[in-house]
Enzyme design. Sequence first.
Site, short mmCIF file in Angstrom:
data_model
loop_
_atom_site.label_atom_id
_atom_site.label_comp_id
_atom_site.label_asym_id
_atom_site.label_seq_id
_atom_site.Cartn_x
_atom_site.Cartn_y
_atom_site.Cartn_z
N THR A 136 13.77 -27.74 -13.78
CA THR A 136 12.62 -27.93 -13.05
C THR A 136 12.54 -29.77 -13.58
OG1 THR A 136 10.10 -28.46 -13.12
CG2 THR A 136 11.11 -27.56 -14.78
N ASP A 137 11.68 -30.67 -12.70
CA ASP A 137 11.50 -31.85 -12.61
C ASP A 137 10.71 -32.03 -13.96
OD1 ASP A 137 9.57 -31.34 -10.86
OD2 ASP A 137 10.02 -32.87 -9.88
N GLU A 138 9.74 -31.03 -14.40
CA GLU A 138 8.50 -31.43 -14.78
C GLU A 138 9.80 -31.49 -16.41
OE1 GLU A 138 5.38 -28.19 -13.69
OE2 GLU A 138 6.39 -27.89 -12.10
N TYR A 161 5.34 -24.63 -19.87
CA TYR A 161 6.04 -24.77 -19.03
C TYR A 161 6.96 -25.19 -18.89
CZ TYR A 161 8.70 -24.61 -14.75
OH TYR A 161 9.55 -24.06 -13.53
N LYS A 165 10.87 -24.94 -20.15
CA LYS A 165 13.06 -24.99 -19.65
C LYS A 165 12.99 -26.27 -20.20
CE LYS A 165 12.93 -23.86 -16.34
NZ LYS A 165 13.65 -22.24 -15.66
#
Length: 354
Positions: A136-138, A161, A165
């Site tokens: 994810t870009d997060e 989260y 990741k």
Amino acid sequence: MTSSTKRKVLITGGAGFIGSHLVRRMVNRYPEYEIFNLDALTYAGNLANLKDIESQPNYHFIRADINDFKQILELFKTHVFDGVIHLAAESHVDRSITDPLAFVHTNVLGTMHLLYAAKQVWGKNFEDKRFYQVSTDEVYGSLGDTGLFREDTPYDPRSPYSASKASADHFVRAYFHTYHMPVVLSNCSNNYGPYQFPEKLIPLVINNILHRRNLPVYGDGTNIRDWLWVEDHAEAIDEIFHRGITGETYNIGGNNEMQNIELVRLLCDITDRALGRPEGQSRELITFVKDRPGHDQRYAIDASKIKKDLGWEPRTVPEEGFGKTVEWYLKNESWLKAVTSGAYMKYYEKHYTS
Ligand code: NAD
Ligand code: TYD
């Protein structure tokens, strides 16, 4: 090609939102592959998402938990997968705030179990093998008013989260550098479309409009996300799996930044029109609620590398994508009803009324 020589591709998390679109695409496009969908069927996994392809001869479902290393190793030994596309994860930021350990188990340890099993079974002969980590870009953190996440942007995760990741991504890269496992990674922005579990903003808003419930907007609603039509993401994953350079990372984005409040208003208007409700009626349901702790302000992707190297860019323009999304949830109210019965309402009450 006989069935015994068919390329075996393991897709984890294939009963979830993005996974089900990817599984459908791979099963339909590659009859010469055996596609194995491994999923634990948590609250977010739903085999109804794959009804249309479940009887295809090249599709196989395996119910398994990536936290169960013994079972994962057995499966790798039995099938000797050629490729792994790893999507299984706990994926909701709000849940990671209340239950961070579940995210460490599945997202960090679960990923390690897959890497460990793949290495044991593949040995040092990685010919024609590939381990693809869908991220994810997060992991890149939070942007201010300007700037874009590039592949070389340092990781700066800020929620349990995104930290889980990020940790998994580091292990995947460690396997590339240390053991020369042929890995590839991608970091994608927010997806939207059919089959997304309605704890996430877009389906939650559509479902609440249908039931004339309040539309909870966190904080002042100015947080920005870059929205990508989920089938475009599945196409990007397909391209990267087949043509991405080993060891590389590709950012995937929608070129479609929107403030949450702007998006929620748009969804109100599209849904009102579709339901024949008076203009502006659902906007009255918008309710600003307590902000998410550590709420990332803005995500935005520089997706020029994947465009330049693989020729991929989003196909679906937002007006079309949001229209199709609303239409799908309205047409598939029975799907929404099925996934929002029982445990979902308990989660909803706990999260939004406490
Ligand atoms: P999702 O929550 O809809 O689906 C996750 C799937 O993983 C479910 O089918 C679930 O049953 C399965 N799963 C969960 N724990 C498992 C376990 N221990 N063992 C086996 N299966 C398990 O998630 P999604 O939105 O489809 O996201 C898929 C992947 O893409 C995730 O890795 C996520 O980090 C990543 N991603 C998502 C987005 C997004 O906008 N949704 C954006 C970028 C990246
Ligand atoms: P979400 O769909 O949970 O995705 P992510 O947190 O991974 O970006 O949320 C999208 C944005 O919408 C995010 O800024 C949080 C916000 N949001 C709300 O304002 N209200 C809600 O009820 C939810 C679920 C999210």
